[in-house]
Every structure is written in C-alpha cells, then in structure tokens.
Write a protein that holds these residues in place. Sequence first.
Motif, PDB file in Angstrom:
ATOM      1  N   GLU A  63       0.829  -1.203   0.000  1.00 45.83           N
ATOM      2  CA  GLU A  63       0.000   0.000   0.000  1.00 45.83           C
ATOM      3  C   GLU A  63       0.866   1.257   0.000  1.00 45.83           C
ATOM      4  O   GLU A  63       0.575   2.230  -0.692  1.00 45.83           O
ATOM      5  CB  GLU A  63      -0.930   0.013   1.214  1.00 45.83           C
ATOM      6  CG  GLU A  63      -1.858   1.210   1.227  1.00 45.83           C
ATOM      7  CD  GLU A  63      -2.772   1.231   2.438  1.00 45.83           C
ATOM      8  OE1 GLU A  63      -3.718   2.029   2.410  1.00 45.83           O
ATOM      9  OE2 GLU A  63      -2.538   0.471   3.393  1.00 45.83           O
ATOM     10  N   LEU A  66       2.105   1.737  -3.500  1.00 48.60           N
ATOM     11  CA  LEU A  66       1.037   2.264  -4.362  1.00 48.60           C
ATOM     12  C   LEU A  66       0.792   3.746  -4.104  1.00 48.60           C
ATOM     13  O   LEU A  66       0.609   4.527  -5.043  1.00 48.60           O
ATOM     14  CB  LEU A  66      -0.260   1.477  -4.140  1.00 48.60           C
ATOM     15  CG  LEU A  66      -0.329   0.100  -4.766  1.00 48.60           C
ATOM     16  CD1 LEU A  66      -1.607  -0.607  -4.339  1.00 48.60           C
ATOM     17  CD2 LEU A  66      -0.257   0.193  -6.267  1.00 48.60           C
ATOM     18  N   ASN A  67       0.783   4.140  -2.845  1.00 42.64           N
ATOM     19  CA  ASN A  67       0.587   5.551  -2.509  1.00 42.64           C
ATOM     20  C   ASN A  67       1.722   6.410  -3.055  1.00 42.64           C
ATOM     21  O   ASN A  67       1.487   7.507  -3.577  1.00 42.64           O
ATOM     22  CB  ASN A  67       0.453   5.738  -1.004  1.00 42.64           C
ATOM     23  CG  ASN A  67      -0.862   5.214  -0.474  1.00 42.64           C
ATOM     24  OD1 ASN A  67      -1.827   5.087  -1.218  1.00 42.64           O
ATOM     25  ND2 ASN A  67      -0.900   4.900   0.803  1.00 42.64           N
ATOM     26  N   ALA A  69       3.596   5.727  -5.660  1.00 42.85           N
ATOM     27  CA  ALA A  69       3.443   5.774  -7.122  1.00 42.85           C
ATOM     28  C   ALA A  69       2.348   6.761  -7.519  1.00 42.85           C
ATOM     29  O   ALA A  69       2.501   7.517  -8.488  1.00 42.85           O
ATOM     30  CB  ALA A  69       3.134   4.381  -7.665  1.00 42.85           C
ATOM     31  N   GLN A  70       1.247   6.768  -6.785  1.00 46.38           N
ATOM     32  CA  GLN A  70       0.155   7.696  -7.082  1.00 46.38           C
ATOM     33  C   GLN A  70       0.602   9.141  -6.879  1.00 46.38           C
ATOM     34  O   GLN A  70       0.285  10.015  -7.688  1.00 46.38           O
ATOM     35  CB  GLN A  70      -1.068   7.388  -6.209  1.00 46.38           C
ATOM     36  CG  GLN A  70      -2.231   8.315  -6.403  1.00 46.38           C
ATOM     37  CD  GLN A  70      -2.885   8.183  -7.771  1.00 46.38           C
ATOM     38  OE1 GLN A  70      -2.588   7.288  -8.542  1.00 46.38           O
ATOM     39  NE2 GLN A  70      -3.774   9.098  -8.080  1.00 46.38           N
ATOM     40  N   THR A  71       1.356   9.384  -5.824  1.00 46.88           N
ATOM     41  CA  THR A  71       1.860  10.738  -5.570  1.00 46.88           C
ATOM     42  C   THR A  71       2.787  11.183  -6.696  1.00 46.88           C
ATOM     43  O   THR A  71       2.676  12.300  -7.202  1.00 46.88           O
ATOM     44  CB  THR A  71       2.603  10.786  -4.214  1.00 46.88           C
ATOM     45  OG1 THR A  71       1.692  10.400  -3.190  1.00 46.88           O
ATOM     46  CG2 THR A  71       3.155  12.163  -3.925  1.00 46.88           C
ATOM     47  N   LYS A  72       3.684  10.301  -7.109  1.00 42.20           N
ATOM     48  CA  LYS A  72       4.594  10.632  -8.212  1.00 42.20           C
ATOM     49  C   LYS A  72       3.821  10.866  -9.497  1.00 42.20           C
ATOM     50  O   LYS A  72       4.156  11.762 -10.272  1.00 42.20           O
ATOM     51  CB  LYS A  72       5.635   9.534  -8.396  1.00 42.20           C
ATOM     52  CG  LYS A  72       6.656   9.518  -7.289  1.00 42.20           C
ATOM     53  CD  LYS A  72       7.704   8.468  -7.504  1.00 42.20           C
ATOM     54  CE  LYS A  72       8.703   8.495  -6.350  1.00 42.20           C
ATOM     55  NZ  LYS A  72       9.820   7.624  -6.567  1.00 42.20           N
ATOM     56  N   ARG A  73       2.797  10.089  -9.721  1.00 39.34           N
ATOM     57  CA  ARG A  73       1.961  10.268 -10.916  1.00 39.34           C
ATOM     58  C   ARG A  73       1.302  11.639 -10.908  1.00 39.34           C
ATOM     59  O   ARG A  73       1.300  12.355 -11.912  1.00 39.34           O
ATOM     60  CB  ARG A  73       0.901   9.167 -10.966  1.00 39.34           C
ATOM     61  CG  ARG A  73      -0.054   9.282 -12.119  1.00 39.34           C
ATOM     62  CD  ARG A  73      -1.100   8.139 -12.040  1.00 39.34           C
ATOM     63  NE  ARG A  73      -2.184   8.420 -12.920  1.00 39.34           N
ATOM     64  CZ  ARG A  73      -3.288   9.106 -12.596  1.00 39.34           C
ATOM     65  NH1 ARG A  73      -3.441   9.573 -11.385  1.00 39.34           N
ATOM     66  NH2 ARG A  73      -4.238   9.329 -13.475  1.00 39.34           N
ATOM     67  N   MET A  74       0.744  12.018  -9.766  1.00 39.40           N
ATOM     68  CA  MET A  74       0.086  13.326  -9.658  1.00 39.40           C
ATOM     69  C   MET A  74       1.081  14.470  -9.859  1.00 39.40           C
ATOM     70  O   MET A  74       0.779  15.461 -10.531  1.00 39.40           O
ATOM     71  CB  MET A  74      -0.617  13.467  -8.306  1.00 39.40           C
ATOM     72  CG  MET A  74      -1.785  12.501  -8.114  1.00 39.40           C
ATOM     73  SD  MET A  74      -3.041  12.636  -9.377  1.00 39.40           S
ATOM     74  CE  MET A  74      -3.661  14.256  -9.060  1.00 39.40           C
TER      75      MET A  74
END
Length: 95
Positions: A63, A66-67, A69-74
Amino acid sequence: MVGIDPEFEAEAETYTLQNALSWRCDPVAASEIDARLATYGFDQHAITTEVYVQAREVLALFEGLLNAAQTKRMLLLREIRNQRFLSGPPRQPRV
C-alpha cells in the motif's frame, strides 16, 4: 527462517516447503503435522492468525508503494500541465 544458522537456511527452507506440500497433499502427513503442532500449542486458528499478521505487513508495504506511485503520478501530471501552460500559445477566451 528466524533462529536458523544462515549456513543451514537454504536446507531448512527446502524442508519447510516439503512439509507444507505434504501437509496440503498427504492426509496422513497432514494429521501427523497437525498432531505435532498441537503438542506445541498451535492449532489451525493460531496458524491462520500468524499468516494474517505476516500478510498485513506485506500489504502495508504494498500500500505504501502504491501511494508513493500515485503521488509521483500526480506530481508528473501537474508538471506536464504547468509546462503546457507556460509554453503553449496564448488562448483566446471563450465567449
């Protein structure tokens, strides 16, 4: 393999995997292993609980990944948007 000497760790893991396979596939071995575990105070409930505890640790790690990766994506999407805004031609306002 906590508590196992590092030089014997590979051999211990092999035996552990063999026992797990026997426990799953061979009913005689399964009853024998269950009896041995019971003598040390382990039942199916205790084993299942331990598996959940270990899985929770792995899931928490996953988790976190995943968090991140999501932050880097944003952040990447925000940077792309900013670059487009700064380098793009001036837009005509919509009426």
